[in-house]
Design an enzyme around this catalytic site. Structure first.
Site, PDB file in Angstrom:
ATOM      1  N   HIS A 137      43.903  36.832  42.379  1.00  0.00           N
ATOM      2  CA  HIS A 137      43.623  37.884  43.139  1.00  0.00           C
ATOM      3  C   HIS A 137      44.039  39.200  42.601  1.00  0.00           C
ATOM      4  O   HIS A 137      44.619  39.281  41.730  1.00  0.00           O
ATOM      5  CB  HIS A 137      44.789  37.818  44.347  1.00  0.00           C
ATOM      6  CG  HIS A 137      44.808  38.885  45.158  1.00  0.00           C
ATOM      7  ND1 HIS A 137      45.958  39.930  45.105  1.00  0.00           N
ATOM      8  CD2 HIS A 137      44.254  39.468  46.023  1.00  0.00           C
ATOM      9  CE1 HIS A 137      45.643  41.086  45.846  1.00  0.00           C
ATOM     10  NE2 HIS A 137      44.662  40.764  46.524  1.00  0.00           N
ATOM     11  N   ARG A 141      42.591  50.311  45.219  1.00  0.00           N
ATOM     12  CA  ARG A 141      41.797  50.940  46.168  1.00  0.00           C
ATOM     13  C   ARG A 141      42.311  52.512  46.262  1.00  0.00           C
ATOM     14  O   ARG A 141      43.464  52.531  45.792  1.00  0.00           O
ATOM     15  CB  ARG A 141      42.197  50.230  47.594  1.00  0.00           C
ATOM     16  CG  ARG A 141      43.910  50.150  47.873  1.00  0.00           C
ATOM     17  CD  ARG A 141      44.031  49.172  48.971  1.00  0.00           C
ATOM     18  NE  ARG A 141      45.533  49.181  49.232  1.00  0.00           N
ATOM     19  CZ  ARG A 141      46.408  48.337  48.283  1.00  0.00           C
ATOM     20  NH1 ARG A 141      45.471  47.511  47.601  1.00  0.00           N
ATOM     21  NH2 ARG A 141      47.681  48.106  48.579  1.00  0.00           N
ATOM     22  N   HIS A 171      50.668  38.250  32.127  1.00  0.00           N
ATOM     23  CA  HIS A 171      51.460  39.350  32.366  1.00  0.00           C
ATOM     24  C   HIS A 171      51.621  40.356  31.111  1.00  0.00           C
ATOM     25  O   HIS A 171      51.522  41.631  31.065  1.00  0.00           O
ATOM     26  CB  HIS A 171      53.081  38.897  32.532  1.00  0.00           C
ATOM     27  CG  HIS A 171      53.294  38.171  33.760  1.00  0.00           C
ATOM     28  ND1 HIS A 171      53.678  39.116  34.799  1.00  0.00           N
ATOM     29  CD2 HIS A 171      53.428  37.028  34.475  1.00  0.00           C
ATOM     30  CE1 HIS A 171      53.823  38.458  35.873  1.00  0.00           C
ATOM     31  NE2 HIS A 171      53.514  37.175  35.720  1.00  0.00           N
ATOM     32  N   HIS A 201      58.647  32.303  55.425  1.00  0.00           N
ATOM     33  CA  HIS A 201      58.827  31.366  55.997  1.00  0.00           C
ATOM     34  C   HIS A 201      58.821  30.160  55.084  1.00  0.00           C
ATOM     35  O   HIS A 201      59.261  28.742  55.764  1.00  0.00           O
ATOM     36  CB  HIS A 201      57.742  31.305  57.158  1.00  0.00           C
ATOM     37  CG  HIS A 201      56.478  30.861  56.657  1.00  0.00           C
ATOM     38  ND1 HIS A 201      55.462  32.058  56.218  1.00  0.00           N
ATOM     39  CD2 HIS A 201      55.549  29.955  56.413  1.00  0.00           C
ATOM     40  CE1 HIS A 201      54.206  31.429  55.837  1.00  0.00           C
ATOM     41  NE2 HIS A 201      54.220  30.193  55.894  1.00  0.00           N
ATOM     42  N   GLY A 284      38.383  46.849  62.379  1.00  0.00           N
ATOM     43  CA  GLY A 284      36.929  46.788  62.440  1.00  0.00           C
ATOM     44  C   GLY A 284      35.940  46.387  61.426  1.00  0.00           C
ATOM     45  O   GLY A 284      34.993  46.180  61.528  1.00  0.00           O
ATOM     46  N   ASN A 286      34.095  44.051  58.413  1.00  0.00           N
ATOM     47  CA  ASN A 286      33.372  42.710  58.511  1.00  0.00           C
ATOM     48  C   ASN A 286      34.405  41.736  58.630  1.00  0.00           C
ATOM     49  O   ASN A 286      35.011  41.538  57.374  1.00  0.00           O
ATOM     50  CB  ASN A 286      32.433  42.702  57.503  1.00  0.00           C
ATOM     51  CG  ASN A 286      31.543  41.429  57.589  1.00  0.00           C
ATOM     52  OD1 ASN A 286      32.022  40.354  57.075  1.00  0.00           O
ATOM     53  ND2 ASN A 286      30.456  41.520  58.070  1.00  0.00           N
TER      54      ASN A 286
END
Length: 301
Positions: A137, A141, A171, A201, A284, A286
């Site tokens: 991943h 931004r 790393h 969890h 909102g 997509n």
């Protein structure tokens, strides 16, 4: 960070950031399509090399006004990649009540008085055919409001079957790109990733870590953007060698079962805990683009 520094219009800075996120998206898409070629062993070796399917994701207001958008790029059923998405977006609008409360609690100044926002970035998740090739991943931004701006992002490795040497390479490469930006910064971002990508969890980490930052605003936009760029630039040299190292590793049905169970864990985190998923759906954007991170197949015991 030194606290949120007041924003102005920042039109030039926002365009510069958005253009760079888009160029990083283009570079990664090209590299991943190239990785579909070459010698390959295993059950997917005879498949044709896959290519990305590119879908525009425009954003419109209640009255049809243009609020930006992006492109969703997803490659499915490849020889090497079972599913990978590399999305770019640059959007604007007005934050909803939940997002306003959340940002006010985080200390964003003026957000309740003027909840307009602009956000741009790249988001990537790759799920691989061979269980020995790690999932991964990455996102970077920039976020702007009339009263503040900040950067965020990072990259983390998510192997269903971990290898110590793969983790070490990932790393070490991340550190080599981040270290020039300040002594002690890489350990800080590494520790932040360990904390953020933890699944309460399940009482365990999602993967083997990487880097993560949010709310990055030192008051020096150029320096913070340079760090964000290097987080993005570190991705391909961190990850492509791991694809090449593991793409021909023989795997069994037991390995595949391990992979699918791990993907269930990954999906749990993204749907329950990931702040980016919650924000994308709440504002909102997509839904298919927001949920691009989910694996094509997963299982639970």
């Amino acid at each position: 960070m030194a606290g949120y520094i007041k924003a102005t219009g920042m039109e030039e800075e926002r365009k510069t950031a958005a253009d760079w996120f888009r160029s990083l998206r283009d570079e990664i898409v090209t590299a991943f399509e190239a990785a579909e070629h070459g010698d390959l062993a295993g059950p997917t070796a005879d498949l044709p090399p896959a290519r990305f399917e590119v879908t525009p994701t425009p954003r419109h207001g209640e009255n049809g006004e243009d609020l930006g958008g992006g492109i969703m790029s997803v490659m499915r059923g490849g020889r090497v990649f079972e599913k990978v998405g590399v999305n770019f977006s640059a959007v604007e609008g007005t934050l909803g009540e939940g997002a306003i409360r959340s940002m006010a609690q985080r200390g964003v100044p003026g957000i309740e008085a003027d909840p307009r926002f602009w956000a741009a970035g790249i988001s990537l998740v790759a799920h691989m055919q061979n269980p020995h090739v790690p999932a991964v991943h990455m996102n970077t931004r920039m976020f702007w409001t009339p009263s503040a701006w900040w950067f965020g992002g990072g990259a983390d490795l998510n192997p269903p079957i971990p290898y110590a040497e793969d983790t070490a390479h990932f790393h070490a490469t991340q550190e080599s790109f981040i270290a020039p930006h300040g002594e002690g910064l890489y350990p800080q971002l590494k520790a932040w990733a360990d904390e953020y990508f933890f699944i309460p969890h399940r009482g365990r980490a999602r993967g083997v870590g990487g880097t993560f930052m949010d709310d990055r605003n030192t008051g020096d936009w150029a320096a913070d953007f340079a760090l964000t760029r290097d987080i993005g630039r570190a991705f391909l040299p961190s990850y492509l060698p791991l694809i090449e190292r593991r793409r021909n590793t023989p795997w069994t049905e037991a390995d595949r079962d391990t992979q699918l169970i791990y993907r269930g864990l990954y999906a749990e985190y993204n749907l329950v805990w990931d702040r980016g998923t919650k924000f994308g759906l709440a504002t909102g954007h997509n839904a298919d683009a927001v949920l691009m991170s989910l694996p094509p197949l997963a299982k639970w015991t």
